[in-house]
Design a protein around this motif. Sequence first.
Motif, PDB file in Angstrom:
ATOM      1  N   TRP A  10     -12.038   4.789  -2.190  1.00 17.47           N
ATOM      2  CA  TRP A  10     -12.283   3.527  -2.895  1.00 17.47           C
ATOM      3  C   TRP A  10     -12.855   2.545  -1.882  1.00 17.47           C
ATOM      4  CZ3 TRP A  10     -10.849  -1.456  -2.002  1.00 17.47           C
ATOM      5  CH2 TRP A  10     -10.982  -2.369  -3.049  1.00 17.47           C
ATOM      6  N   GLN A  11     -13.763   1.648  -2.352  1.00 19.07           N
ATOM      7  CA  GLN A  11     -14.290   0.616  -1.466  1.00 19.07           C
ATOM      8  C   GLN A  11     -14.653  -0.624  -2.274  1.00 19.07           C
ATOM      9  OE1 GLN A  11     -17.735   2.073   0.592  1.00 19.07           O
ATOM     10  NE2 GLN A  11     -18.830   2.655  -1.266  1.00 19.07           N
ATOM     11  N   SER A  12     -14.488  -1.773  -1.641  1.00 22.18           N
ATOM     12  CA  SER A  12     -14.729  -3.050  -2.318  1.00 22.18           C
ATOM     13  C   SER A  12     -16.199  -3.231  -2.657  1.00 22.18           C
ATOM     14  CB  SER A  12     -14.245  -4.207  -1.441  1.00 22.18           C
ATOM     15  OG  SER A  12     -14.924  -4.236  -0.193  1.00 22.18           O
ATOM     16  N   PHE A  13     -17.116  -2.605  -1.908  1.00 24.66           N
ATOM     17  CA  PHE A  13     -18.546  -2.725  -2.200  1.00 24.66           C
ATOM     18  C   PHE A  13     -18.894  -2.169  -3.580  1.00 24.66           C
ATOM     19  CE2 PHE A  13     -21.030  -3.305   2.052  1.00 24.66           C
ATOM     20  CZ  PHE A  13     -20.314  -4.472   2.273  1.00 24.66           C
ATOM     21  N   ASP A  14     -18.036  -1.303  -4.133  1.00 26.16           N
ATOM     22  CA  ASP A  14     -18.281  -0.757  -5.465  1.00 26.16           C
ATOM     23  C   ASP A  14     -17.805  -1.695  -6.574  1.00 26.16           C
ATOM     24  OD1 ASP A  14     -19.386   1.537  -4.420  1.00 26.16           O
ATOM     25  OD2 ASP A  14     -17.526   2.702  -4.522  1.00 26.16           O
ATOM     26  N   PHE A  15     -17.103  -2.750  -6.198  1.00 20.93           N
ATOM     27  CA  PHE A  15     -16.552  -3.679  -7.179  1.00 20.93           C
ATOM     28  C   PHE A  15     -16.827  -5.122  -6.750  1.00 20.93           C
ATOM     29  CE2 PHE A  15     -14.068   0.204  -7.122  1.00 20.93           C
ATOM     30  CZ  PHE A  15     -14.026   0.558  -8.464  1.00 20.93           C
ATOM     31  N   PRO A  16     -18.099  -5.511  -6.677  1.00 21.54           N
ATOM     32  CA  PRO A  16     -18.418  -6.867  -6.214  1.00 21.54           C
ATOM     33  C   PRO A  16     -17.902  -7.922  -7.188  1.00 21.54           C
ATOM     34  CG  PRO A  16     -20.364  -5.816  -7.146  1.00 21.54           C
ATOM     35  CD  PRO A  16     -19.309  -4.765  -7.095  1.00 21.54           C
ATOM     36  N   SER A  17     -17.627  -9.104  -6.654  1.00 19.24           N
ATOM     37  CA  SER A  17     -17.199 -10.221  -7.514  1.00 19.24           C
ATOM     38  C   SER A  17     -18.401 -11.129  -7.764  1.00 19.24           C
ATOM     39  CB  SER A  17     -16.012 -10.956  -6.896  1.00 19.24           C
ATOM     40  OG  SER A  17     -16.251 -11.257  -5.527  1.00 19.24           O
ATOM     41  N   ASP A  18     -18.591 -12.182  -6.979  1.00 20.06           N
ATOM     42  CA  ASP A  18     -19.747 -13.061  -7.171  1.00 20.06           C
ATOM     43  C   ASP A  18     -20.736 -12.979  -6.019  1.00 20.06           C
ATOM     44  OD1 ASP A  18     -18.317 -14.339  -5.185  1.00 20.06           O
ATOM     45  OD2 ASP A  18     -18.410 -16.320  -6.089  1.00 20.06           O
ATOM     46  N   PHE A  25      -0.545  -6.875 -11.457  1.00 15.64           N
ATOM     47  CA  PHE A  25      -1.767  -7.647 -11.672  1.00 15.64           C
ATOM     48  C   PHE A  25      -3.028  -6.835 -11.370  1.00 15.64           C
ATOM     49  CE2 PHE A  25       1.399 -10.944 -11.088  1.00 15.64           C
ATOM     50  CZ  PHE A  25       1.069 -11.856 -12.067  1.00 15.64           C
ATOM     51  N   TRP A  26      -2.923  -5.965 -10.371  1.00 13.15           N
ATOM     52  CA  TRP A  26      -4.119  -5.236  -9.942  1.00 13.15           C
ATOM     53  C   TRP A  26      -3.693  -4.035  -9.126  1.00 13.15           C
ATOM     54  CZ3 TRP A  26      -6.007  -4.575  -4.832  1.00 13.15           C
ATOM     55  CH2 TRP A  26      -7.304  -4.039  -4.726  1.00 13.15           C
ATOM     56  N   SER A  27      -4.435  -2.932  -9.264  1.00 12.48           N
ATOM     57  CA  SER A  27      -4.164  -1.729  -8.488  1.00 12.48           C
ATOM     58  C   SER A  27      -5.445  -0.917  -8.358  1.00 12.48           C
ATOM     59  CB  SER A  27      -3.079  -0.881  -9.160  1.00 12.48           C
ATOM     60  OG  SER A  27      -2.932   0.372  -8.497  1.00 12.48           O
ATOM     61  N   THR A  28      -5.618  -0.258  -7.212  1.00 13.77           N
ATOM     62  CA  THR A  28      -6.787   0.601  -7.008  1.00 13.77           C
ATOM     63  C   THR A  28      -6.575   1.985  -7.621  1.00 13.77           C
ATOM     64  OG1 THR A  28      -5.936   1.306  -4.853  1.00 13.77           O
ATOM     65  CG2 THR A  28      -7.458  -0.577  -4.893  1.00 13.77           C
ATOM     66  N   GLN A  29      -5.329   2.352  -7.909  1.00 14.20           N
ATOM     67  CA  GLN A  29      -5.004   3.636  -8.527  1.00 14.20           C
ATOM     68  C   GLN A  29      -5.600   4.801  -7.734  1.00 14.20           C
ATOM     69  OE1 GLN A  29      -6.194   3.358 -12.636  1.00 14.20           O
ATOM     70  NE2 GLN A  29      -4.600   1.881 -13.149  1.00 14.20           N
ATOM     71  N   THR A  30      -5.263   4.834  -6.462  1.00 15.57           N
ATOM     72  CA  THR A  30      -5.750   5.877  -5.562  1.00 15.57           C
ATOM     73  C   THR A  30      -4.560   6.559  -4.888  1.00 15.57           C
ATOM     74  OG1 THR A  30      -5.976   4.180  -3.843  1.00 15.57           O
ATOM     75  CG2 THR A  30      -7.946   4.746  -5.089  1.00 15.57           C
ATOM     76  N   GLU A  31      -4.844   7.605  -4.109  1.00 14.35           N
ATOM     77  CA  GLU A  31      -3.826   8.297  -3.321  1.00 14.35           C
ATOM     78  C   GLU A  31      -4.368   8.469  -1.905  1.00 14.35           C
ATOM     79  OE1 GLU A  31      -2.680  11.907  -5.226  1.00 14.35           O
ATOM     80  OE2 GLU A  31      -1.924  10.912  -7.038  1.00 14.35           O
ATOM     81  N   GLY A  32      -4.544   7.360  -1.227  1.00 18.21           N
ATOM     82  CA  GLY A  32      -5.121   7.378   0.111  1.00 18.21           C
ATOM     83  C   GLY A  32      -4.074   7.356   1.204  1.00 18.21           C
ATOM     84  N   PHE A  40       0.850  -1.177   0.000  1.00 19.72           N
ATOM     85  CA  PHE A  40       0.000   0.000   0.000  1.00 19.72           C
ATOM     86  C   PHE A  40       0.892   1.235   0.000  1.00 19.72           C
ATOM     87  CE2 PHE A  40      -2.431   3.297   2.449  1.00 19.72           C
ATOM     88  CZ  PHE A  40      -3.361   3.561   1.448  1.00 19.72           C
ATOM     89  N   ASN A  41       0.833   1.995  -1.077  1.00 18.92           N
ATOM     90  CA  ASN A  41       1.587   3.234  -1.211  1.00 18.92           C
ATOM     91  C   ASN A  41       0.666   4.410  -1.520  1.00 18.92           C
ATOM     92  OD1 ASN A  41       0.820   2.701  -3.803  1.00 18.92           O
ATOM     93  ND2 ASN A  41       2.887   2.664  -4.686  1.00 18.92           N
ATOM     94  N   GLY A  42      -0.557   4.326  -1.032  1.00 17.02           N
ATOM     95  CA  GLY A  42      -1.637   5.218  -1.432  1.00 17.02           C
ATOM     96  C   GLY A  42      -2.628   4.465  -2.296  1.00 17.02           C
ATOM     97  N   SER A  43      -2.127   3.447  -3.016  1.00 18.17           N
ATOM     98  CA  SER A  43      -2.927   2.479  -3.758  1.00 18.17           C
ATOM     99  C   SER A  43      -2.638   1.094  -3.209  1.00 18.17           C
ATOM    100  CB  SER A  43      -2.575   2.504  -5.252  1.00 18.17           C
ATOM    101  OG  SER A  43      -2.904   3.730  -5.843  1.00 18.17           O
TER     102      SER A  43
END
Length: 520
Positions: A186-194, A155-162, A141-144
């Motif tokens: 950013w929150q995981s609820f905005d990107f549900p999986s199954d 492989f994956w990044s949230t691309q945020t500055e938190g 975690f470096n802000g993302s």
Amino acid sequence: MELKICERFPWPLLKVGTALKSASYSLHPAMDGLVNSVPRMRATHLLLFATYILFVSKWTNILPGATAERLLQGFKATPDPTESSFQTLLTDPTGNFSLSFLRVNKTQLALAVLHVPSSDPLWLANPTELASWSETTQFFFNGSLVISDPTSRVFWSTQTEGDFVVLLESSNLQIQMLADAPKVLWQSFDFPSDTLVENQNLTANQSLMSSNGIYFMRLGYDFWGLYANFGGKTDQIYLKHTALEARAEIVLGQPPIYAHVNPEGYLGMYQNGSKPVDVAAFNSFQRSVNGFLRLRLEQDGNLRAYLWDGSSWVLNYQAISDSCQLPSPCRSYGLCRPGYGCSCLDNGTEFRSGEDCFSVETGDFCDENVVGDNFWVLSRTGLELPFKELMQYEPTTTKEECELLCENNCTCWGAVFNNASGFCYTVDYPIQTLVAIGDQTKIGYFKVRPVAGKKKRNAGTAVGYAVGAVAAVALIGVVGLWAYRTWRKKIQEEDGEVSPGPYKNLGAASFKSIEMSNTQ
């Protein structure tokens, strides 16, 4: 894990050591002189310090850049090769959920939010592309939030500055920024999986995707629907739940509807306010049942809700109750018989659970490089599509007309003709499971690639082919022998060896005597 430090207890080690030393004194008042000796004091302090370190190390493991309930910038972790199932990185305040490395198929890694009591994943960061469970994979975690392998790629990044990461009691993973009040970036609820959990929304801009990547749940104007990606031009809808609007009315021009898993035991559709426009009730609806709810889109395409009762997940709802009405319970070119299970569409292919009846290739029949008949046709009566009311159709007068519609369309894989209504249902994706019915006026026409038709045959068919081959050889032998005798007789007649006349038994003694007398 790269490093383990202990930060849960705020009091200094010295105070802890002093308190424990005082307790030691009270336990051994008769040994004050011995304990007060310098060598004994050093040994006691060393023992107490070692005991404290062991105790705290067992109590908690916290990484650099982490506190007990949040991840800070600078956090970094790598997978532990000794972990066989999952590796915890962060927990919520209740301890019911954790952000963890989840081991998949022994060699792959998924970043997941887990339900700790059951170890089941509720959310996956990147379900379509997993990293490897190896020392080269890094999560930091470096802000993302980032999952990467420096030797290959990100492989994956949230691309945020938190500023920090927290896991809430709802299982929602958030990246927040420090301000007058914490701001959610950013929150995981905005990107549900199954999965949807209780108090989580599904909006028109989101979708659920089954873990095998075939099935999807999406919202329409006034419905939620289940879709399948079978390789056709578009995803095929196979279930449509339209709002009844019994409690409220959907208003055109207002914000679009959203779905919400209500803790009271239902999946509701909402537009504005707290009143749902529709309710899909679970078994626990209007019952005083305590537990945690989850709604999951399964690998078979069904949408099911479960209730955690404290020890196990209990089935609480399923959108499709009849297994033959699932999108493909018997896989490609399968036939589902209600109450009897699966078989293959043709009578010569053995059905095996978990396998396609015929191998299915991607694409359609429009390849210009393929000339001639690049498919063979399989026909069968007494069947229908499991969700025909949601499929496209054209009115026709005969089954031949229906078949011709599909035959001349290179994107068509098959058609089902209803002789009573004249409706011709066409399928623009590789054929999936059909449903067996007693009505023989419903006729199926299906294209099968030549390579698919050579897949496997059952034992009865193999024996039939062998018997047929033997019979063919025997017939050829008989015909050949007859032809040879006819030819031989003709030659003998031409040479005068046999005079024309009635049939004679060449083996009879009387004929032999006559033959001998004629040669003297």
